[in-house]
Design a protein around this motif. Sequence first.
Motif, PDB file in Angstrom:
ATOM      1  N   TRP A 215      50.020  46.287  13.937  1.00 25.57           N
ATOM      2  CA  TRP A 215      50.642  44.961  13.821  1.00 25.57           C
ATOM      3  C   TRP A 215      51.554  44.899  12.596  1.00 25.57           C
ATOM      4  CZ3 TRP A 215      49.648  41.958   9.506  1.00 25.57           C
ATOM      5  CH2 TRP A 215      48.485  42.230   8.777  1.00 25.57           C
ATOM      6  N   THR A 219      52.037  36.900  13.762  1.00 22.30           N
ATOM      7  CA  THR A 219      52.281  36.567  15.164  1.00 22.30           C
ATOM      8  C   THR A 219      51.718  37.643  16.084  1.00 22.30           C
ATOM      9  OG1 THR A 219      54.299  35.353  14.593  1.00 22.30           O
ATOM     10  CG2 THR A 219      54.049  36.054  16.884  1.00 22.30           C
ATOM     11  N   ASP A 220      51.952  38.912  15.735  1.00 17.14           N
ATOM     12  CA  ASP A 220      51.431  40.024  16.532  1.00 17.14           C
ATOM     13  C   ASP A 220      49.920  39.962  16.672  1.00 17.14           C
ATOM     14  OD1 ASP A 220      53.975  41.076  16.748  1.00 17.14           O
ATOM     15  OD2 ASP A 220      53.713  42.519  15.123  1.00 17.14           O
ATOM     16  N   ASN A 222      47.785  37.532  15.897  1.00 16.41           N
ATOM     17  CA  ASN A 222      47.255  36.286  16.452  1.00 16.41           C
ATOM     18  C   ASN A 222      47.336  36.282  17.970  1.00 16.41           C
ATOM     19  OD1 ASN A 222      46.864  35.492  13.835  1.00 16.41           O
ATOM     20  ND2 ASN A 222      48.448  33.919  13.818  1.00 16.41           N
ATOM     21  N   GLN A 223      48.456  36.733  18.508  1.00 18.68           N
ATOM     22  CA  GLN A 223      48.608  36.783  19.963  1.00 18.68           C
ATOM     23  C   GLN A 223      47.648  37.779  20.587  1.00 18.68           C
ATOM     24  OE1 GLN A 223      52.778  37.610  20.561  1.00 18.68           O
ATOM     25  NE2 GLN A 223      53.388  35.460  20.357  1.00 18.68           N
ATOM     26  N   SER A 226      44.152  36.168  20.480  1.00 19.65           N
ATOM     27  CA  SER A 226      44.094  35.024  21.394  1.00 19.65           C
ATOM     28  C   SER A 226      44.104  35.477  22.850  1.00 19.65           C
ATOM     29  CB  SER A 226      45.278  34.073  21.148  1.00 19.65           C
ATOM     30  OG  SER A 226      45.245  33.559  19.834  1.00 19.65           O
ATOM     31  N   GLY A 227      44.862  36.530  23.148  1.00 18.42           N
ATOM     32  CA  GLY A 227      44.953  37.039  24.510  1.00 18.42           C
ATOM     33  C   GLY A 227      43.860  38.026  24.866  1.00 18.42           C
ATOM     34  N   THR A 239      44.996  35.095   9.204  1.00 18.22           N
ATOM     35  CA  THR A 239      44.699  35.257  10.628  1.00 18.22           C
ATOM     36  C   THR A 239      43.382  34.592  10.977  1.00 18.22           C
ATOM     37  OG1 THR A 239      45.945  37.309  10.811  1.00 18.22           O
ATOM     38  CG2 THR A 239      44.212  36.952  12.431  1.00 18.22           C
TER      39      THR A 239
END
Length: 358
Positions: A215, A219-220, A222-223, A226-227, A239
């Motif tokens: 990462w 943003t990297d 966290n996504q 989350s995914g 984070t």
Amino acid sequence: MKSMLRNLAIAAACTIGAGVHFAFAAGGGDLVVFDWSGYEDPLLHPAYATKYGAEPTFAFFGDEDEAFQKMRAGFKADIAHPCSQSVVKWREAGMLQPLDTSKIAGWKDLNPGIMAMKDLATTADGKVWFMPFDWGNTSLLYRTDNVTAEEAQSLRIFADPKFKGRVTIGDNVDDAYALASLVIGLKDWTKMTDAQFKEASDFLRQVHKNIRFYWTDDTDINQAFSGNEVDLAWGWNETFVTLKSQGVPIAMNRGTREGISTWVCGYVLMKDAPGKLDQAYDFLNAVNAPAVSSYMVTTFGYGHGNAAGMAAIEPKLLAERGFDNLDKFLDKTLFQQPVAPELKQRMIEEFEKIKAGY
């Protein structure tokens, strides 16, 4: 017209070198701040906009080695935001100018432990080069629905074949070698021997087998969390704070058997700063204001460099963020203090080989 021409010149300078364009947050005044994404948040320097009626212009970098190369290639900024392990390199490259601490309000309130770090803020000749602003941890983050608390007691979990394709660590040589140093039992990486360097590098090669991706920013990561793309990350306080508030089943273990890594970042004044020095010092005063401490801890989960501001924060919040018992906090910590330039370069070259699968 002057501001327009200056912004166009800055944009042109950003294409120098490898042809990579920087992201910009357009601002006002003559100040250019070269920073990590996210630190353009106006609430981290509210007094600046109050005085000038506009934000500085922010340019962003993904890591400090990238920033170093771009500035060497000709990009100009007034202020930049490196972390402790890069300050010596930047200073020895002749990129910085000393700070006039008489122009920085609250200089004496800066965290004494950080200020005591050798060859960081001040050199032996008494010159000051660095103002600490934020500090935090790189530690084990994990999804509590996929990883048990028992499994997450050791940093060696990053190399466990069970988590093949479910691991992410930063595309950041300092954090990577901080992880590896902790695993091999090294708390002071400035004393790393050749044998320890090999052992640490071998561990990172084992981790590489499990990597889904490296990462580069929040943003990297966290996504990915989350995914449900990853179960484990070697990541930062922000984070954890962000994803926890969003209801993601995540935990941050600062108490692993091997410990945690603590980094310190701050602001420096560039030698060829094209803007006005009074604006630069107004920005430094704004980010060092005690009132910024609570926002930093609450929103980012990081400590603020101003110890007086930190001391005024509600104890419950400090406890929630893990800053209530600093003696315990520091006991098992690897501080990312500056290492010899030769060792840093060796880390950079070896980490590139590891990421390439060699």
